[in-house]
Structure formats: structure tokens, C-alpha cells
Design a protein around this motif. Structure first.
Motif, PDB file in Angstrom:
ATOM      1  N   ILE A   1      -8.744 -43.560 -11.922  1.00  0.00           N
ATOM      2  CA  ILE A   1      -9.342 -43.573 -10.573  1.00  0.00           C
ATOM      3  C   ILE A   1     -10.147 -44.837 -10.260  1.00  0.00           C
ATOM      4  O   ILE A   1     -10.654 -44.981  -9.145  1.00  0.00           O
ATOM      5  N   GLY A   2     -10.269 -45.753 -11.232  1.00  0.00           N
ATOM      6  CA  GLY A   2     -11.190 -46.881 -11.086  1.00  0.00           C
ATOM      7  C   GLY A   2     -10.838 -47.856  -9.967  1.00  0.00           C
ATOM      8  O   GLY A   2      -9.775 -48.465  -9.984  1.00  0.00           O
ATOM      9  N   VAL A   3     -11.744 -48.031  -8.997  1.00  0.00           N
ATOM     10  CA  VAL A   3     -11.474 -48.950  -7.885  1.00  0.00           C
ATOM     11  C   VAL A   3     -11.575 -50.406  -8.328  1.00  0.00           C
ATOM     12  O   VAL A   3     -11.186 -51.311  -7.588  1.00  0.00           O
ATOM     13  N   ARG A   4     -12.093 -50.651  -9.541  1.00  0.00           N
ATOM     14  CA  ARG A   4     -12.090 -52.018 -10.073  1.00  0.00           C
ATOM     15  C   ARG A   4     -11.103 -52.181 -11.216  1.00  0.00           C
ATOM     16  O   ARG A   4     -11.068 -53.220 -11.871  1.00  0.00           O
ATOM     17  N   ASN A   5     -10.294 -51.159 -11.482  1.00  0.00           N
ATOM     18  CA  ASN A   5      -9.311 -51.242 -12.569  1.00  0.00           C
ATOM     19  C   ASN A   5      -7.897 -51.383 -11.989  1.00  0.00           C
ATOM     20  O   ASN A   5      -7.325 -50.412 -11.480  1.00  0.00           O
ATOM     21  N   PRO A   6      -7.314 -52.589 -12.066  1.00  0.00           N
ATOM     22  CA  PRO A   6      -5.995 -52.814 -11.445  1.00  0.00           C
ATOM     23  C   PRO A   6      -4.876 -51.992 -12.079  1.00  0.00           C
ATOM     24  O   PRO A   6      -3.812 -51.857 -11.487  1.00  0.00           O
ATOM     25  N   THR A   7      -5.087 -51.445 -13.275  1.00  0.00           N
ATOM     26  CA  THR A   7      -4.049 -50.637 -13.911  1.00  0.00           C
ATOM     27  C   THR A   7      -4.090 -49.186 -13.425  1.00  0.00           C
ATOM     28  O   THR A   7      -3.161 -48.419 -13.694  1.00  0.00           O
ATOM     29  N   ALA A   8      -5.149 -48.802 -12.718  1.00  0.00           N
ATOM     30  CA  ALA A   8      -5.219 -47.461 -12.125  1.00  0.00           C
ATOM     31  C   ALA A   8      -4.386 -47.454 -10.847  1.00  0.00           C
ATOM     32  O   ALA A   8      -4.383 -48.446 -10.118  1.00  0.00           O
TER      33      ALA A   8
ATOM     34  N   ILE B   1      -6.553 -58.908 -15.572  1.00  0.00           N
ATOM     35  CA  ILE B   1      -6.946 -57.499 -15.379  1.00  0.00           C
ATOM     36  C   ILE B   1      -8.302 -57.247 -16.043  1.00  0.00           C
ATOM     37  O   ILE B   1      -9.220 -56.675 -15.444  1.00  0.00           O
ATOM     38  N   ASP B   2      -8.443 -57.700 -17.273  1.00  0.00           N
ATOM     39  CA  ASP B   2      -9.704 -57.514 -18.009  1.00  0.00           C
ATOM     40  C   ASP B   2     -10.862 -58.219 -17.293  1.00  0.00           C
ATOM     41  O   ASP B   2     -11.952 -57.661 -17.139  1.00  0.00           O
ATOM     42  N   ALA B   3     -10.602 -59.434 -16.834  1.00  0.00           N
ATOM     43  CA  ALA B   3     -11.649 -60.208 -16.141  1.00  0.00           C
ATOM     44  C   ALA B   3     -12.027 -59.539 -14.813  1.00  0.00           C
ATOM     45  O   ALA B   3     -13.198 -59.549 -14.417  1.00  0.00           O
ATOM     46  N   THR B   4     -11.048 -58.963 -14.134  1.00  0.00           N
ATOM     47  CA  THR B   4     -11.299 -58.299 -12.845  1.00  0.00           C
ATOM     48  C   THR B   4     -12.238 -57.106 -13.007  1.00  0.00           C
ATOM     49  O   THR B   4     -13.118 -56.862 -12.177  1.00  0.00           O
ATOM     50  N   ILE B   5     -12.053 -56.362 -14.104  1.00  0.00           N
ATOM     51  CA  ILE B   5     -12.901 -55.192 -14.344  1.00  0.00           C
ATOM     52  C   ILE B   5     -14.326 -55.603 -14.725  1.00  0.00           C
ATOM     53  O   ILE B   5     -15.294 -54.996 -14.298  1.00  0.00           O
TER      54      ILE B   5
END
Lengths: 208, 208
Positions: A87-94, B33-37
Motif C-alpha cells: 500500500i506504500g505511496v512512496r514504494n514504487p513496487t506497490a 526504487i530504493d532511493a525513492t523510498i
């Protein structure tokens, strides 16, 4: 005990402002993920794109949190599970899932799964379905201030789930002390594709 | 029937060359992706990074496959499940897992899960563990040329799994007609954190 971070002096307005800054960035990275999987451009174009991506990463890493995002809270109690894998709005893999919590322990979500969630050609990876059901059933089983962790989950695949627009829902069937039982499913436009039942446990350290 | 794409005239050398072009791109997107989070940079830096990301996406989308990547095969039989959500070398959301297949239906993998796989603060999302176990058990249950799909999977969480270096393994316990039974687990450096058992089914259309 898990580390829930309370950010002093972060008002609800501040939380909304942060979300407005970071959510579009996450959306852009999601588009990039899809393009990375599906691209058929030549080697030199790939190299040019990679250089831009590496430059963006360096900019973002100029100041960054150690480790993972965690679950942060604003001063007014706003929960920010923004690094969450579902559900993470900052997690691009969600995907991410936006889950509607209804009274009486029911949770529902309409969501879209594209190329990044593939297993069998054109279809959702079975493990991705399990991941989503774990989260939606867990949300049905949770109340504000009452943390629950998955004890067991059983997932049954009726048929393959096509990539595209999907629906998930879950409901609590009963509780027994520190255990909450929930069932749910994923459906495409023609019906249920995957079912699950799970037991969620309120951890000892969270019991008041 | 699933659409497995056989690419005419694509030699093993061609497959290796394509992998060398696209795998570094995927690695760069995983870093992004890691940096974005985790980033804590200011709004103007986020905007500059987002502009570069959008530019890279536009470059990659100049020529792209419709839909999802699928599972492609080279002319010499090389399998390219490169879009797969768990093992795909072209899927930035895959850790990716490199799975070692041993004789007698055993599969093992050592892998790393960072910020993108978080559920409880500092720990692996329970659904991510289920996703990985689905794939590793499925690999144990599969042989070249024999396709299997998950029928059911039961996952039991002994304790939380910390983010970081992890190990997964699975083995076939027995077969019964078109059903193959497998068990497995994920472990951190101090022992097993999550266990699973699953039944895999050879679909009717794949039976020869």
C-alpha cells in the motif's frame, strides 16, 4: 518491539504536503518500471535512459533515511505506512492498493496489476496474489491501535488471474482471544480466481 | 493455453547480448526504487529527479512490447522469463531471486530484501515472504518441459523476518498423478522464520 517513528511537530498539513511532493515521484518510477520491462529500444537508447536514471538516483540519495522507511506518524496521529510493499505511496513496487475499510471487519480494494506483476504469460504471479490477499485480509482483521501480524495464511487458486483490473475483498469471520480469523478473495470481471483464509495474531508486546 | 513466445532466429549468443543490454538498466531502476523510498531531499531536488525519470521513461517507451513481457524462448531453447515478478532479470520489482535447482526436486536461493519489501517496520512484508515461497516451492516442483501451477499454498509465520540477507529452500515430498507436493522455508542467520507447504498441478492443456 517494532520501531514506529513518531515525527514531532509534523502537522496533518505537513503530512499532506509531503505526500504531494513524493507521490508524483513514486508514480513516475512506477511508469519507468513498466517501461523497463516492455522496452524494445536499441542499446544506445537504453544507455541514455540508464544515465538519466543513475543521475536521478544520485540526486535522491544526496539526503536519505538509513535502512527502510518504517511506519511514521505525524503529531496529530496521521499514519504514514508509505514504504509498505503493498500500500506504500512512496514504494514504487506497490501497485499500490487503496483499501476501503468498512464497518464490521470488511475490507475491499479495486486495483490494477500490469506487466510488473507477471508470472505465467499475461497472468498475475501466484505469489503476487498471495501477497495481496495477506494484506487485504490483514486490514480486515485490524482496528486502529490494534496491531496484528499474520499467523498463517492458506491460499487456493481456482484458476489463473489475468493481468489488468482486479478486485479484492476480505472479512473477519470470528475472533478467539488474541486471534482473528479472516477470509477473502481476488476476482476478475468474470468471478473469483483466488481464495484465502488466514489467522492474524495480536503480538504479546502489543497487548495492553 | 498460455502464450509462450518463441523468437525465431534468436541464438544463445543473441540472448546473452540482450541480457547484457537490459540487466544493467534493471539494476539501475532497482537502485532508483530504493532511493525513492528513502530520500529526504527537498522538493526542488525531487522535481529535478522526476524530470530525469520521465525523460528516461519516454526514451524507453519509443519502442515497446504490447502488454507484458511474457515468457520468451530463443531458437536454441533458452528460456527468458525476464518479466517475472520474482526472478525476472528485466523486472525491477523482482529482488531478483537466483534459484539453484538441485537434483531430486530441491531448490535453494540466497537473496537480499531491502526497503522495497517492507511490511512491519524493518521487517519483510508477510505477503512478500508468501510470494517468494510460492516461487521457490514451485521451482522445486518443476522439471524442464513440465509446467506446473500453484494449486494451494499454506504459509506459517514463526516470527518476523528482518530485512537483509535471507535464504530460502524447498523440496518435493511426493507426487500423486498430476499433483506435486512441496515444502520449504525462509530463514535468516538465526533460523527459520516462515514455513510453507504447497500443491502444484500440471494443467490439463500441458499434459502430453
Amino acid at each position: 518491539m517494532l520501531d514506529y517513528t513518531h515525527v514531532d511537530g509534523l502537522s496533518a498539513d505537513d503530512v499532506a504536503r509531503l505526500r504531494a511532493v513524493y507521490e508524483p515521484l513514486t508514480g513516475s518510477v512506477r511508469e519507468l518500471i513498466d517501461a523497463t520491462i516492455r522496452t524494445e529500444v536499441d542499446e544506445d537508447v537504453v544507455a541514455a535512459a540508464k544515465a538519466e536514471i543513475d543521475s536521478a538516483t544520485a540526486r535522491l540519495r544526496a539526503a536519505q533515511k538509513d535502512g527502510s522507511f518504517g511506519i511514521q506518524f505525524g503529531a496529530e496521529g496521521d499514519s504514514m505506512p508509505w514504504g509498505n510493499a503493498v500500500i506504500g505511496v512512496r514504494n514504487p513496487t506497490a501497485p499500490p492498493l487503496l483499501i476501503h475499510k468498512e464497518p464490521e471487519g470488511v475490507a475491499t480494494s479495486d486495483f490494477y496489476l500490469g506487466a510488473a506483476f507477471e508470472g505465467p504469460p499475461g497472468h498475475v504471479h501466484g505469489g503476487v496474489s498471495a501477497k495481496i490477499l495477506d494484506h487485504v485480509l490483514g486490514d480486515a482483521a485490524s482496528r486502529p491501535g490494534v496491531q496484528r501480524l499474520t499467523g498463517t495464511i492458506n491460499v487456493r487458486y481456482r484458476r489463473l488471474t489475468p493481468l489488468g483490473r482486479l478486485h479484492a475483498e476480505a472479512r473477519v469471520t470470528h475472533t478467539d482471544g488474541f486471534k482473528t480469523y479472516a477470509v477473502g478473495h481476488i476476482a476478475d470481471k468474470t468471478g473469483i480466481t483466488v481464495e484465502a483464509e488466514a489467522v492474524f495474531i495480536e503480538p504479546k508486546w502489543a497487548r495492553s
